[in-house]
Design a protein around this motif. Structure first.
Motif, PDB file in Angstrom:
ATOM      1  N   PRO A  90       1.217  -1.102  -0.025  1.00 58.11           N
ATOM      2  CA  PRO A  90      -0.006   0.178   0.105  1.00 58.11           C
ATOM      3  C   PRO A  90       0.938   1.410   0.008  1.00 58.11           C
ATOM      4  N   ILE A  91       0.739   2.107  -0.856  1.00 56.56           N
ATOM      5  CA  ILE A  91       1.261   3.432  -0.824  1.00 56.56           C
ATOM      6  C   ILE A  91       0.570   4.583  -0.154  1.00 56.56           C
ATOM      7  N   GLN A  92      -0.641   4.100  -0.053  1.00 55.70           N
ATOM      8  CA  GLN A  92      -1.661   5.221   0.490  1.00 55.70           C
ATOM      9  C   GLN A  92      -2.892   4.455   1.085  1.00 55.70           C
ATOM     10  N   ASN A  93      -3.238   4.573   2.421  1.00 55.58           N
ATOM     11  CA  ASN A  93      -4.460   4.465   3.058  1.00 55.58           C
ATOM     12  C   ASN A  93      -4.920   5.316   3.769  1.00 55.58           C
ATOM     13  N   LYS A  94      -5.822   6.121   3.266  1.00 54.78           N
ATOM     14  CA  LYS A  94      -6.414   7.127   4.168  1.00 54.78           C
ATOM     15  C   LYS A  94      -7.957   6.795   4.428  1.00 54.78           C
ATOM     16  N   THR A  95      -8.382   7.536   5.542  1.00 56.34           N
ATOM     17  CA  THR A  95      -9.939   7.426   5.760  1.00 56.34           C
ATOM     18  C   THR A  95      -9.979   9.068   6.158  1.00 56.34           C
ATOM     19  N   PHE A  96     -11.163   9.702   5.609  1.00 56.35           N
ATOM     20  CA  PHE A  96     -11.266  10.975   5.944  1.00 56.35           C
ATOM     21  C   PHE A  96     -12.958  11.404   5.522  1.00 56.35           C
ATOM     22  N   ASN A  97     -13.140  12.573   6.491  1.00 56.94           N
ATOM     23  CA  ASN A  97     -14.648  12.946   6.065  1.00 56.94           C
ATOM     24  C   ASN A  97     -14.769  13.721   4.786  1.00 56.94           C
ATOM     25  N   PHE A  98     -15.700  13.110   4.057  1.00 61.35           N
ATOM     26  CA  PHE A  98     -15.571  13.737   2.694  1.00 61.35           C
ATOM     27  C   PHE A  98     -16.217  15.014   2.433  1.00 61.35           C
ATOM     28  N   CYS A  99     -16.789  15.320   3.375  1.00 64.27           N
ATOM     29  CA  CYS A  99     -17.487  16.828   3.321  1.00 64.27           C
ATOM     30  C   CYS A  99     -16.492  17.825   3.334  1.00 64.27           C
ATOM     31  N   LYS A 100     -15.594  17.479   4.492  1.00 64.96           N
ATOM     32  CA  LYS A 100     -14.455  18.321   4.954  1.00 64.96           C
ATOM     33  C   LYS A 100     -13.438  18.275   3.746  1.00 64.96           C
ATOM     34  N   PHE A 101     -13.248  17.172   2.988  1.00 67.72           N
ATOM     35  CA  PHE A 101     -12.539  17.122   1.794  1.00 67.72           C
ATOM     36  C   PHE A 101     -12.728  17.967   0.720  1.00 67.72           C
ATOM     37  N   GLU A 153       6.641   1.748 -12.739  1.00 67.63           N
ATOM     38  CA  GLU A 153       5.799   1.186 -13.670  1.00 67.63           C
ATOM     39  C   GLU A 153       5.558  -0.185 -13.081  1.00 67.63           C
ATOM     40  N   SER A 154       4.396  -0.260 -12.652  1.00 62.39           N
ATOM     41  CA  SER A 154       3.776  -1.612 -12.256  1.00 62.39           C
ATOM     42  C   SER A 154       2.171  -1.912 -12.129  1.00 62.39           C
ATOM     43  N   ASN A 155       1.590  -2.918 -11.779  1.00 60.76           N
ATOM     44  CA  ASN A 155       0.166  -3.126 -11.806  1.00 60.76           C
ATOM     45  C   ASN A 155      -0.128  -2.462 -10.330  1.00 60.76           C
ATOM     46  N   PHE A 156      -1.321  -2.106 -10.435  1.00 67.43           N
ATOM     47  CA  PHE A 156      -1.979  -1.226  -9.135  1.00 67.43           C
ATOM     48  C   PHE A 156      -3.262  -1.805  -8.857  1.00 67.43           C
ATOM     49  N   VAL A 157      -3.773  -1.613  -7.839  1.00 63.73           N
ATOM     50  CA  VAL A 157      -5.156  -1.808  -7.241  1.00 63.73           C
ATOM     51  C   VAL A 157      -5.466  -0.848  -6.410  1.00 63.73           C
ATOM     52  N   PHE A 158      -6.836  -0.038  -6.752  1.00 66.99           N
ATOM     53  CA  PHE A 158      -7.311   1.100  -5.904  1.00 66.99           C
ATOM     54  C   PHE A 158      -8.501   0.846  -5.489  1.00 66.99           C
ATOM     55  N   ASP A 159      -8.627   0.908  -4.286  1.00 69.05           N
ATOM     56  CA  ASP A 159      -9.902   0.762  -3.295  1.00 69.05           C
ATOM     57  C   ASP A 159     -10.337   2.178  -2.891  1.00 69.05           C
ATOM     58  N   VAL A 160     -11.714   2.340  -3.346  1.00 71.96           N
ATOM     59  CA  VAL A 160     -12.562   3.400  -2.630  1.00 71.96           C
ATOM     60  C   VAL A 160     -13.789   3.116  -2.162  1.00 71.96           C
ATOM     61  N   LEU A 161     -13.885   3.301  -0.876  1.00 74.78           N
ATOM     62  CA  LEU A 161     -14.904   2.667  -0.012  1.00 74.78           C
ATOM     63  C   LEU A 161     -15.551   4.168   0.432  1.00 74.78           C
ATOM     64  N   VAL A 162     -16.925   4.162   0.398  1.00 70.98           N
ATOM     65  CA  VAL A 162     -17.656   5.243   1.176  1.00 70.98           C
ATOM     66  C   VAL A 162     -18.705   4.706   1.957  1.00 70.98           C
ATOM     67  N   SER A 163     -18.650   5.221   3.325  1.00 68.37           N
ATOM     68  CA  SER A 163     -19.555   4.962   4.216  1.00 68.37           C
ATOM     69  C   SER A 163     -20.355   6.008   4.901  1.00 68.37           C
ATOM     70  N   VAL A 164     -21.533   5.740   5.631  1.00 66.96           N
ATOM     71  CA  VAL A 164     -22.148   6.526   6.076  1.00 66.96           C
ATOM     72  C   VAL A 164     -22.576   6.045   7.465  1.00 66.96           C
ATOM     73  N   LYS A 165     -22.081   6.611   8.736  1.00 70.36           N
ATOM     74  CA  LYS A 165     -22.245   6.137   9.820  1.00 70.36           C
ATOM     75  C   LYS A 165     -21.384   4.704   9.992  1.00 70.36           C
ATOM     76  N   ASP A 166     -22.157   3.612  10.435  1.00 68.63           N
ATOM     77  CA  ASP A 166     -21.360   2.292  10.246  1.00 68.63           C
ATOM     78  C   ASP A 166     -21.839   1.703   9.170  1.00 68.63           C
ATOM     79  N   GLU A 167     -22.501   2.040   8.127  1.00 69.34           N
ATOM     80  CA  GLU A 167     -22.830   1.535   6.975  1.00 69.34           C
ATOM     81  C   GLU A 167     -22.185   1.658   5.856  1.00 69.34           C
ATOM     82  N   GLN A 168     -21.840   0.579   4.876  1.00 72.22           N
ATOM     83  CA  GLN A 168     -20.889   0.755   3.881  1.00 72.22           C
ATOM     84  C   GLN A 168     -21.908   1.129   2.549  1.00 72.22           C
ATOM     85  N   VAL A 169     -21.744   2.339   1.835  1.00 73.50           N
ATOM     86  CA  VAL A 169     -22.655   2.538   0.728  1.00 73.50           C
ATOM     87  C   VAL A 169     -22.009   2.255  -0.536  1.00 73.50           C
TER      88      VAL A 169
END
Length: 189
Positions: A90-101, A153-169
């Motif tokens: 992993p080169i980045q693993n960040k969780t943040f409030n999307f509204c603040k972003f 130069e390499s293969n990558f995997v990019f995950d995007v997860l969005v959640s509201v409270k404790d529920e994955q959206v």
């Protein structure tokens, strides 16, 4: 007095040599998307993604919100293949409030790069809460993404997860490769 003037000239010359000049960049790193896995919570939204390959790699996607989304959190994880398919780091693993972003995109550099291209390609909603509506983004060019040149130069995997409270959206996993391309008059760096 002459020694002081010479010292100032030397300092200016030194800074001129050391300053990075954007036009001297010979290469840029771009992602080539090859596939996407998508899971959504149909209580909140429906979504589709289509990858177009050819002379230029482009992505179309849409999100049809069914209910308002208030205070979403986003988790972005970027992985690169560092050992020929045996180890993803992993080169980045960040969780943040999307509204603040959205109010301050400089909170996450990778998110800022992606947001810039998404805004150019559709009707991006930049305020919270997110109201029920169809959001469409067409022809997002992955070649226009300006990724850091130190990425290999390499293969990558990019995950995007969005959640509201404790529920994955929203959960998407993007697959592809990072490619180093030479800057020319046709390829802007």
């Amino acid at each position: 007095m002459a020694a002081l003037r010479m010292w100032k000239v030397s300092i200016i010359f030194l800074f001129a040599i050391l300053l990075p000049v954007p036009s001297t960049r010979l290469y840029k790193v771009i992602p080539i998307v090859t596939g996407v896995d998508l899971n959504v919570n149909l209580k909140y939204l429906n979504s589709s993604i289509q990858v177009h390959t050819g002379t230029e790699n482009k992505v179309d996607f849409s999100i049809d919100l069914k209910t308002p989304i208030i205070e979403p959190w986003i988790n972005i994880v970027a992985w690169v293949d560092v050992a020929s398919g045996t180890l993803l780091a992993p080169i980045q693993n960040k969780t943040f409030n999307f509204c603040k972003f959205l109010r301050n995109p400089s909170l996450n550099r990778l998110g800022q790069i992606l947001l810039r291209e998404v805004k150019r390609s559709g009707n991006a909603h930049l305020n919270c809460p997110f109201l029920p509506k169809l959001y469409q983004f067409r022809g997002i060019s992955t070649g226009a993404l300006h990724l850091p040149v130190f990425l290999p130069e390499s293969n990558f995997v990019f995950d995007v997860l969005v959640s509201v409270k404790d529920e994955q959206v929203y959960d998407s996993r993007w697959y592809g490769m990072l490619k180093r391309v030479q800057c020319t008059s046709d390829v802007r760096c």
